[in-house]
Design a protein around this motif. Structure first.
Motif, PDB file in Angstrom:
ATOM      1  N   SER A 196      55.528  22.766 -11.464  1.00 28.00           N
ATOM      2  CA  SER A 196      56.332  21.561 -11.608  1.00 28.00           C
ATOM      3  C   SER A 196      55.784  20.483 -10.690  1.00 28.00           C
ATOM      4  O   SER A 196      55.268  20.778  -9.610  1.00 28.00           O
TER       5      SER A 196
ATOM      6  N   GLY B  12      56.936  17.341 -16.974  1.00 28.70           N
ATOM      7  CA  GLY B  12      57.226  18.020 -15.716  1.00 28.70           C
ATOM      8  C   GLY B  12      56.144  18.900 -15.168  1.00 28.70           C
ATOM      9  O   GLY B  12      56.306  19.477 -14.104  1.00 28.70           O
ATOM     10  N   GLY B  13      55.037  19.067 -15.874  1.00 28.48           N
ATOM     11  CA  GLY B  13      54.042  20.024 -15.435  1.00 28.48           C
ATOM     12  C   GLY B  13      52.759  19.416 -14.913  1.00 28.48           C
ATOM     13  O   GLY B  13      52.350  18.342 -15.319  1.00 28.48           O
TER      14      GLY B  13
ATOM     15  N   GLU C  81      59.450  24.920  -6.285  1.00 30.64           N
ATOM     16  CA  GLU C  81      58.374  24.659  -7.241  1.00 30.64           C
ATOM     17  C   GLU C  81      58.411  25.739  -8.309  1.00 30.64           C
ATOM     18  O   GLU C  81      58.431  26.925  -8.000  1.00 30.64           O
TER      19      GLU C  81
END
Length: 139
Positions: free
Chosen positions: A42, A26-27, A57
């Motif tokens: 994110s 997710g990063g 975000e």
């Protein structure tokens, strides 16, 4: 501590799960400060932002070493809290000659400031003089 330390501890860097989430799932890595702290956000979601918490975000930091919020420079602090959208490194002013380098928070260490009168410094302080009178109960 090695791999077990990454699985079970959070106070020295980040856990294995946080690293995995940040780097793979997710990063998105957006930058690194002078102290080696890495900043992530994110990955973008499709569709318009409705203002929902789930669509905002998210931004976070993975510390290079001990987790201490005082180690986040002011420009990155502003970015983490959404004060501006651009990555701070892209629009930082040049450093001033009077600016000093970062010093870590010394509370709880042998380098901590101890004012006069502290027990650790002997518990003695200069006597008060002038118009000061100590209160004493009448009795």
């Amino acid at each position: 501590m090695g791999i077990l330390g990454k699985i079970f501890t959070w106070w020295d860097g980040a856990t294995l799960g946080t690293h995995w989430w940040s780097k793979r799932v997710g990063g998105e890595h957006v930058g690194t400060d002078a102290q080696g702290n890495k900043y992530y956000r994110s990955k973008g979601k499709d569709g318009p932002n409705t203002g929902s918490y789930t669509q905002k975000e998210r931004r976070w930091v993975i510390y290079d070493g001990v987790n201490d919020a005082s180690r986040v420079p002011s420009e990155w602090h502003g970015w983490l809290h959404g004060a501006f959208d651009d990555v701070p490194e892209s629009h930082l002013p040049p450093a001033k000659v009077w600016e000093v380098d970062y010093t870590p928070n010394a509370t709880g260490t042998p380098n901590a400031y101890l004012p006069q009168g502290m027990i650790e410094r002997g518990g003695k302080r200069a006597k008060a003089d002038g118009d000061y009178e100590a209160w004493a109960p009448e009795g």
